[in-house]
Design a protein around this motif. Structure first.
Motif, PDB file in Angstrom:
ATOM      1  N   LEU A 159       0.828  -1.201   0.000  1.00 10.24           N
ATOM      2  CA  LEU A 159       0.000   0.000   0.000  1.00 10.24           C
ATOM      3  C   LEU A 159       0.868   1.260   0.000  1.00 10.24           C
ATOM      4  CD1 LEU A 159      -2.900  -0.898   2.474  1.00 10.24           C
ATOM      5  CD2 LEU A 159      -2.950  -0.820  -0.024  1.00 10.24           C
ATOM      6  N   ALA A 160       1.995   1.197   0.695  1.00 13.10           N
ATOM      7  CA  ALA A 160       2.928   2.327   0.671  1.00 13.10           C
ATOM      8  C   ALA A 160       3.488   2.527  -0.731  1.00 13.10           C
ATOM      9  CB  ALA A 160       4.060   2.094   1.671  1.00 13.10           C
ATOM     10  N   ASN A 161       3.770   1.430  -1.411  1.00 12.84           N
ATOM     11  CA  ASN A 161       4.236   1.531  -2.798  1.00 12.84           C
ATOM     12  C   ASN A 161       3.160   2.151  -3.685  1.00 12.84           C
ATOM     13  OD1 ASN A 161       6.725   0.361  -2.236  1.00 12.84           O
ATOM     14  ND2 ASN A 161       6.007  -1.705  -2.657  1.00 12.84           N
ATOM     15  N   SER A 162       1.908   1.800  -3.433  1.00 14.64           N
ATOM     16  CA  SER A 162       0.799   2.373  -4.193  1.00 14.64           C
ATOM     17  C   SER A 162       0.694   3.875  -3.964  1.00 14.64           C
ATOM     18  CB  SER A 162      -0.523   1.696  -3.810  1.00 14.64           C
ATOM     19  OG  SER A 162      -0.509   0.325  -4.132  1.00 14.64           O
ATOM     20  N   PHE A 163       0.939   4.289  -2.719  1.00 14.40           N
ATOM     21  CA  PHE A 163       0.886   5.716  -2.399  1.00 14.40           C
ATOM     22  C   PHE A 163       1.974   6.475  -3.140  1.00 14.40           C
ATOM     23  CE2 PHE A 163       2.079   9.359   0.297  1.00 14.40           C
ATOM     24  CZ  PHE A 163       0.862  10.020   0.326  1.00 14.40           C
ATOM     25  N   ILE A 164       3.179   5.920  -3.145  1.00 16.56           N
ATOM     26  CA  ILE A 164       4.281   6.560  -3.858  1.00 16.56           C
ATOM     27  C   ILE A 164       3.990   6.606  -5.352  1.00 16.56           C
ATOM     28  CG2 ILE A 164       6.727   6.355  -4.457  1.00 16.56           C
ATOM     29  CD1 ILE A 164       7.166   5.122  -1.681  1.00 16.56           C
ATOM     30  N   GLY A 165       3.413   5.514  -5.871  1.00 16.27           N
ATOM     31  CA  GLY A 165       3.049   5.499  -7.277  1.00 16.27           C
ATOM     32  C   GLY A 165       1.984   6.533  -7.602  1.00 16.27           C
ATOM     33  N   LEU A 166       1.064   6.763  -6.661  1.00 15.16           N
ATOM     34  CA  LEU A 166       0.004   7.747  -6.868  1.00 15.16           C
ATOM     35  C   LEU A 166       0.581   9.162  -6.954  1.00 15.16           C
ATOM     36  CD1 LEU A 166      -2.998   8.409  -7.095  1.00 15.16           C
ATOM     37  CD2 LEU A 166      -3.108   8.428  -4.586  1.00 15.16           C
ATOM     38  N   VAL A 167       1.614   9.429  -6.166  1.00 16.64           N
ATOM     39  CA  VAL A 167       2.267  10.743  -6.234  1.00 16.64           C
ATOM     40  C   VAL A 167       2.728  11.018  -7.663  1.00 16.64           C
ATOM     41  CG1 VAL A 167       4.243  12.112  -5.462  1.00 16.64           C
ATOM     42  CG2 VAL A 167       2.988  10.698  -3.822  1.00 16.64           C
ATOM     43  N   LYS A 168       3.338  10.025  -8.290  1.00 16.43           N
ATOM     44  CA  LYS A 168       3.818  10.192  -9.668  1.00 16.43           C
ATOM     45  C   LYS A 168       2.662  10.220 -10.661  1.00 16.43           C
ATOM     46  CE  LYS A 168       6.509   6.655  -9.006  1.00 16.43           C
ATOM     47  NZ  LYS A 168       7.483   5.556  -9.243  1.00 16.43           N
ATOM     48  N   ASP A 169       1.628   9.438 -10.396  1.00 16.53           N
ATOM     49  CA  ASP A 169       0.490   9.389 -11.320  1.00 16.53           C
ATOM     50  C   ASP A 169      -0.273  10.701 -11.373  1.00 16.53           C
ATOM     51  OD1 ASP A 169       1.030   6.797 -12.040  1.00 16.53           O
ATOM     52  OD2 ASP A 169      -0.395   5.903 -10.620  1.00 16.53           O
ATOM     53  N   PHE A 209      10.427  14.059  -3.558  1.00 16.36           N
ATOM     54  CA  PHE A 209       9.204  13.704  -2.839  1.00 16.36           C
ATOM     55  C   PHE A 209       9.143  12.198  -2.592  1.00 16.36           C
ATOM     56  CE2 PHE A 209       6.033  17.410  -3.719  1.00 16.36           C
ATOM     57  CZ  PHE A 209       6.944  18.280  -3.153  1.00 16.36           C
ATOM     58  N   CYS A 210       9.388  11.429  -3.654  1.00 13.96           N
ATOM     59  CA  CYS A 210       9.272   9.968  -3.560  1.00 13.96           C
ATOM     60  C   CYS A 210      10.382   9.370  -2.701  1.00 13.96           C
ATOM     61  CB  CYS A 210       9.294   9.347  -4.955  1.00 13.96           C
ATOM     62  SG  CYS A 210       7.828   9.739  -5.941  1.00 13.96           S
ATOM     63  N   THR A 211      11.545   9.982  -2.712  1.00 10.94           N
ATOM     64  CA  THR A 211      12.649   9.509  -1.871  1.00 10.94           C
ATOM     65  C   THR A 211      12.317   9.690  -0.396  1.00 10.94           C
ATOM     66  OG1 THR A 211      14.295  10.025  -3.576  1.00 10.94           O
ATOM     67  CG2 THR A 211      15.092   9.779  -1.315  1.00 10.94           C
ATOM     68  N   ILE A 212      11.743  10.836  -0.063  1.00  9.30           N
ATOM     69  CA  ILE A 212      11.331  11.094   1.319  1.00  9.30           C
ATOM     70  C   ILE A 212      10.260  10.093   1.746  1.00  9.30           C
ATOM     71  CG2 ILE A 212      10.204  12.754   2.857  1.00  9.30           C
ATOM     72  CD1 ILE A 212      11.501  14.991   1.195  1.00  9.30           C
ATOM     73  N   LEU A 213       9.298   9.841   0.863  1.00  8.87           N
ATOM     74  CA  LEU A 213       8.239   8.884   1.178  1.00  8.87           C
ATOM     75  C   LEU A 213       8.788   7.468   1.318  1.00  8.87           C
ATOM     76  CD1 LEU A 213       5.409  10.181  -1.197  1.00  8.87           C
ATOM     77  CD2 LEU A 213       5.491  10.367   1.298  1.00  8.87           C
ATOM     78  N   SER A 214       9.747   7.111   0.470  1.00 10.72           N
ATOM     79  CA  SER A 214      10.366   5.782   0.558  1.00 10.72           C
ATOM     80  C   SER A 214      11.119   5.617   1.873  1.00 10.72           C
ATOM     81  CB  SER A 214      11.322   5.562  -0.625  1.00 10.72           C
ATOM     82  OG  SER A 214      10.623   5.580  -1.853  1.00 10.72           O
ATOM     83  N   GLY A 216      10.347   7.194   4.662  1.00 10.15           N
ATOM     84  CA  GLY A 216       9.310   7.033   5.678  1.00 10.15           C
ATOM     85  C   GLY A 216       8.696   5.645   5.649  1.00 10.15           C
ATOM     86  N   GLN A 217       8.542   5.093   4.465  1.00 12.62           N
ATOM     87  CA  GLN A 217       8.017   3.737   4.340  1.00 12.62           C
ATOM     88  C   GLN A 217       8.938   2.733   5.022  1.00 12.62           C
ATOM     89  OE1 GLN A 217       7.631   2.376   0.282  1.00 12.62           O
ATOM     90  NE2 GLN A 217       7.272   0.251   0.893  1.00 12.62           N
ATOM     91  N   GLY A 218      10.246   2.899   4.807  1.00 15.94           N
ATOM     92  CA  GLY A 218      11.204   1.988   5.439  1.00 15.94           C
ATOM     93  C   GLY A 218      11.145   2.060   6.954  1.00 15.94           C
ATOM     94  N   LYS A 219      11.031   3.285   7.476  1.00 14.93           N
ATOM     95  CA  LYS A 219      10.938   3.446   8.925  1.00 14.93           C
ATOM     96  C   LYS A 219       9.661   2.810   9.477  1.00 14.93           C
ATOM     97  CE  LYS A 219      14.702   5.797   9.735  1.00 14.93           C
ATOM     98  NZ  LYS A 219      15.780   5.254  10.599  1.00 14.93           N
ATOM     99  N   LEU A 220       8.563   2.985   8.756  1.00 15.23           N
ATOM    100  CA  LEU A 220       7.293   2.413   9.193  1.00 15.23           C
ATOM    101  C   LEU A 220       7.343   0.893   9.179  1.00 15.23           C
ATOM    102  CD1 LEU A 220       4.329   2.756  10.005  1.00 15.23           C
ATOM    103  CD2 LEU A 220       3.756   2.893   7.571  1.00 15.23           C
ATOM    104  N   GLU A 221       7.944   0.332   8.142  1.00 17.72           N
ATOM    105  CA  GLU A 221       8.054  -1.128   8.044  1.00 17.72           C
ATOM    106  C   GLU A 221       8.934  -1.681   9.160  1.00 17.72           C
ATOM    107  OE1 GLU A 221       9.343  -2.264   4.182  1.00 17.72           O
ATOM    108  OE2 GLU A 221       7.661  -1.306   3.165  1.00 17.72           O
ATOM    109  N   ASP A 222      10.023  -0.972   9.471  1.00 19.95           N
ATOM    110  CA  ASP A 222      10.891  -1.416  10.566  1.00 19.95           C
ATOM    111  C   ASP A 222      10.150  -1.403  11.898  1.00 19.95           C
ATOM    112  OD1 ASP A 222      12.969  -1.752   8.808  1.00 19.95           O
ATOM    113  OD2 ASP A 222      13.911   0.183   9.234  1.00 19.95           O
ATOM    114  N   ARG A 223       9.369  -0.360  12.093  1.00 20.70           N
ATOM    115  CA  ARG A 223       8.635  -0.246  13.357  1.00 20.70           C
ATOM    116  C   ARG A 223       7.567  -1.333  13.468  1.00 20.70           C
ATOM    117  NH1 ARG A 223       6.194   5.374  15.873  1.00 20.70           N
ATOM    118  NH2 ARG A 223       5.558   4.507  17.883  1.00 20.70           N
ATOM    119  N   LEU A 224       6.851  -1.563  12.400  1.00 20.28           N
ATOM    120  CA  LEU A 224       5.833  -2.601  12.417  1.00 20.28           C
ATOM    121  C   LEU A 224       6.453  -3.989  12.503  1.00 20.28           C
ATOM    122  CD1 LEU A 224       3.285  -1.300   9.754  1.00 20.28           C
ATOM    123  CD2 LEU A 224       3.025  -1.322  12.229  1.00 20.28           C
TER     124      LEU A 224
END
Length: 243
Positions: A159-169, A209-214, A216-224
């Motif tokens: 879902l995080a990948n989808s969000f990043i993809g949506l930014v570009k879309d 933008f996408c690098t920052i989101l990526s 954040g995604q990594g940090k979220l995945e580590d925490r979860l």
């Protein structure tokens, strides 16, 4: 070159925070809600008239996953005004460009994300259901308190990948006159005759933008990952009983 960049960059960033970011956040939020509803309906075991509803949602997912996003945008913004319905929309359905973008991106995101959530729910071992039923929990209670929390954790990376993809879309929104970052870069390029520089600049902004989101995604995945390391059936059931 640096003078051109210094003048163009603030305009691109302003368009990003004014249109690109809100368009992404609103569309993703609505899309995830739609995706969750769609996934639950398609996984439901109800029969009778409910089967027709399931077919409708299945058709919706098939339609938006089988057609290009750009075509969907054109149909919603340019096509619906020609859809005249007596008594409801005799002059066609005319939408503001931003609203049309939100509707299209939300529906598209919902279709793809629903498959992600549906797969995540299906990936939870059947033993979780059986264990919950054995202690007297209903199907809805099991789904809400045991299955969904695990499924949503599993679905975070895609879902995080989808969000990043949506930014570009959202750059496609320029095709329906939304003045987001790409549209601004096109306008500036038409003024200074530097299309390569302008398109490279907006590409760099998207990349940041996408690098920052990526990150954040990594940090979220580590925490979860720390919180959800190999959940066992006994642990889940004990937590339910304590609650």
């Amino acid at each position: 070159m640096w003078e051109i960049i210094s003048k163009a960059l603030p305009q691109i960033l302003e368009a990003g925070f004014k249109y690109t970011v809100p368009l992404t956040l609103i569309s993703f939020f609505l899309g995830i809600i739609l995706a969750l509803v769609t996934a639950l309906i398609r996984l439901s075991r109800r029969k009778g008239f409910f089967l027709i509803i399931k077919l409708v949602f299945r058709f919706y997912v098939w339609l938006f996953r089988s057609t290009p996003l750009l075509v969907q945008l054109f149909i919603v913004y340019f096509g619906l005004p020609y859809l005249k319905i007596k008594g409801i929309a005799p002059e066609g359905i005319k939408l503001d460009a931003f609203i049309a973008g939100i509707i299209t991106f939300s529906l598209n995101t919902g279709a793809y994300a629903s498959e992600t959530i549906r797969a995540a729910i299906s990936s939870v071992p059947k033993g979780q259901w059986e264990a919950a039923f054995s202690i007297g929990m209903t199907r809805n209670q099991t789904l809400k308190r045991i299955i969904l929390p695990q499924a949503l954790r599993v679905s975070v990376p895609p879902l995080a990948n989808s969000f990043i993809g949506l930014v570009k879309d959202t750059s496609l929104a320029a095709s329906i006159t939304i003045v987001e970052m790409f549209e601004v870069s096109q306008q500036i390029a038409a003024e200074n005759y530097q299309p390569l520089l302008m398109y490279s600049l907006v590409a760099a902004v998207y990349a940041i933008f996408c690098t920052i989101l990526s990150w954040g995604q990594g940090k979220l995945e580590d925490r979860l990952g720390v919180k959800t390391s190999k959940p066992k059936k006994e642990v889940v059931i004990n937590e339910v009983e304590e609650n």
